[in-house]
Design an enzyme around this catalytic site. Sequence first.
Site, short mmCIF file in Angstrom:
data_model
loop_
_atom_site.label_atom_id
_atom_site.label_comp_id
_atom_site.label_asym_id
_atom_site.label_seq_id
_atom_site.Cartn_x
_atom_site.Cartn_y
_atom_site.Cartn_z
N LYS A 17 -10.11 21.07 -7.61
CA LYS A 17 -11.06 20.33 -6.79
C LYS A 17 -10.51 18.92 -6.57
O LYS A 17 -10.02 18.29 -7.52
CB LYS A 17 -12.42 20.23 -7.49
CG LYS A 17 -13.58 19.86 -6.58
CD LYS A 17 -13.99 21.03 -5.71
CE LYS A 17 -15.35 20.79 -5.06
NZ LYS A 17 -15.76 21.94 -4.23
N THR A 63 -14.40 26.00 -8.18
CA THR A 63 -14.12 24.57 -7.96
C THR A 63 -15.41 23.76 -7.97
O THR A 63 -15.40 22.58 -8.33
CB THR A 63 -13.37 24.35 -6.64
OG1 THR A 63 -14.19 24.72 -5.53
CG2 THR A 63 -12.08 25.16 -6.60
N ASP A 64 -16.53 24.36 -7.60
CA ASP A 64 -17.80 23.65 -7.69
C ASP A 64 -18.17 23.38 -9.15
O ASP A 64 -18.75 22.33 -9.47
CB ASP A 64 -18.92 24.46 -7.02
CG ASP A 64 -20.20 23.66 -6.89
OD1 ASP A 64 -20.21 22.68 -6.11
OD2 ASP A 64 -21.19 24.00 -7.58
N PHE A 165 17.71 -13.63 2.61
CA PHE A 165 18.43 -12.36 2.76
C PHE A 165 19.72 -12.65 3.52
O PHE A 165 19.70 -12.92 4.72
CB PHE A 165 17.57 -11.34 3.50
CG PHE A 165 18.13 -9.95 3.46
CD1 PHE A 165 18.54 -9.37 2.27
CD2 PHE A 165 18.24 -9.20 4.63
CE1 PHE A 165 19.05 -8.08 2.23
CE2 PHE A 165 18.75 -7.91 4.61
CZ PHE A 165 19.15 -7.35 3.41
N ARG A 182 12.68 -17.82 3.73
CA ARG A 182 11.75 -16.94 4.42
C ARG A 182 10.53 -16.68 3.53
O ARG A 182 10.53 -16.97 2.34
CB ARG A 182 12.41 -15.61 4.80
CG ARG A 182 12.79 -14.76 3.60
CD ARG A 182 13.26 -13.37 4.00
NE ARG A 182 13.56 -12.55 2.82
CZ ARG A 182 13.83 -11.25 2.86
NH1 ARG A 182 13.84 -10.62 4.02
NH2 ARG A 182 14.08 -10.58 1.75
N VAL A 237 14.57 -8.13 -1.59
CA VAL A 237 13.50 -7.35 -2.22
C VAL A 237 14.09 -6.47 -3.32
O VAL A 237 13.50 -6.28 -4.38
CB VAL A 237 12.76 -6.49 -1.18
CG1 VAL A 237 11.70 -5.62 -1.86
CG2 VAL A 237 12.12 -7.37 -0.12
N GLN A 238 15.31 -5.96 -3.07
CA GLN A 238 15.95 -5.09 -4.06
C GLN A 238 16.13 -5.81 -5.40
O GLN A 238 15.85 -5.25 -6.46
CB GLN A 238 17.31 -4.61 -3.53
CG GLN A 238 17.24 -3.57 -2.44
CD GLN A 238 17.09 -4.16 -1.04
OE1 GLN A 238 16.72 -5.33 -0.88
NE2 GLN A 238 17.37 -3.36 -0.03
N ASN A 257 8.39 -3.84 2.60
CA ASN A 257 8.21 -5.18 3.16
C ASN A 257 6.91 -5.27 3.95
O ASN A 257 6.57 -4.35 4.69
CB ASN A 257 9.35 -5.53 4.13
CG ASN A 257 10.66 -5.76 3.44
OD1 ASN A 257 11.50 -4.87 3.46
ND2 ASN A 257 10.86 -6.91 2.84
N HIS A 259 6.11 -7.70 6.72
CA HIS A 259 6.89 -8.71 7.45
C HIS A 259 6.00 -9.81 8.03
O HIS A 259 4.92 -9.55 8.56
CB HIS A 259 7.67 -8.05 8.59
CG HIS A 259 8.75 -7.14 8.12
ND1 HIS A 259 9.84 -7.58 7.41
CD2 HIS A 259 8.91 -5.79 8.24
CE1 HIS A 259 10.63 -6.56 7.13
NE2 HIS A 259 10.08 -5.47 7.61
#
Length: 301
Positions: A17, A63-64, A165, A182, A237-238, A257, A259
């Site tokens: 469920k 499932t109920d 960067f 940036r 970012v890496q 990102n 941006h």
Amino acid sequence: MAKEIVGGFKFDQRHGKERVRVARVWKTKKGGYFIVEWRVGISLLSDCVNSYVRDDNSDIVATDTMKNTVYAKAKECSEILSVEDFAILLAKHFISFYKQVTAAIVNIVEKPWERVSVDGQPHEHGFKLGSERHTAEAIVQKSGALQLTSGIEGLSLLKTTKSGFEGFIRDKYTALPETHERMLATEVTALWRYSYESLYSIPQKPLYFTDKYLEVKKVLADTFFGPPNVGVYSPSVQNTLYLMAKAHSSIQLKMPNIHFLPVNISNKDGPIVKFDDDVYFPTDEPHGSIQASLSRLWSKL
């Protein structure tokens, strides 16, 4: 999935469920209130192949019934508990209550209701909705073997400077200018797995996993931002992702990102808006997708 050989075929099956929403309110010993809201998913691996191939449903947990069990178990929880503990509690119930069930997988997403403060004082029963979500997944085998994973979804982080960067591959398709100044913004998704390998090894300390979640979130944010007065420079970012990851023993991180593009607008008469690290166009499509996992060879969470 539960695996069978049926009619010469390998047959994998599970049933469950999804998106069961439950909220639980507790009155604390100090007279205040506490609330959690969870979205629960359940998958059961069980010996019910006959329901698929022989029209025999006698081994199926409806499932109920699973949905109703979520509410019943929430009602039984008289003390505040973490999302991880509730996932384990549900999974443990399914593998012990039903002889047909060989393993249970329970995943939960917690909605971030946060207590509000009024005039600098925590409100007794007032809450507001936050942003990032606490996730948990418990996989419990009939034997009591446990795999427990926690996570964070939607942790949005932004710093207005101390990012750049430069030095990336340039070719005939490259238009992106290099920069040492940036804005950097991302939405962090993190997953980490605990080393507890059985139901009998998990800590009994109340809200232990909630405390661990808050610790991980704090380390991720602190590493991203750096010291409050000077920050920390991010060359990519890496690199920031790696530094955030290696502050933990074992973790997976995904950091797309978000941006913020410099705005320069001009017409035949000259500049209308000249960018000076001040006016940006925010956009999240298309976005860079940076992800990695890190696990120390000598340690686990």
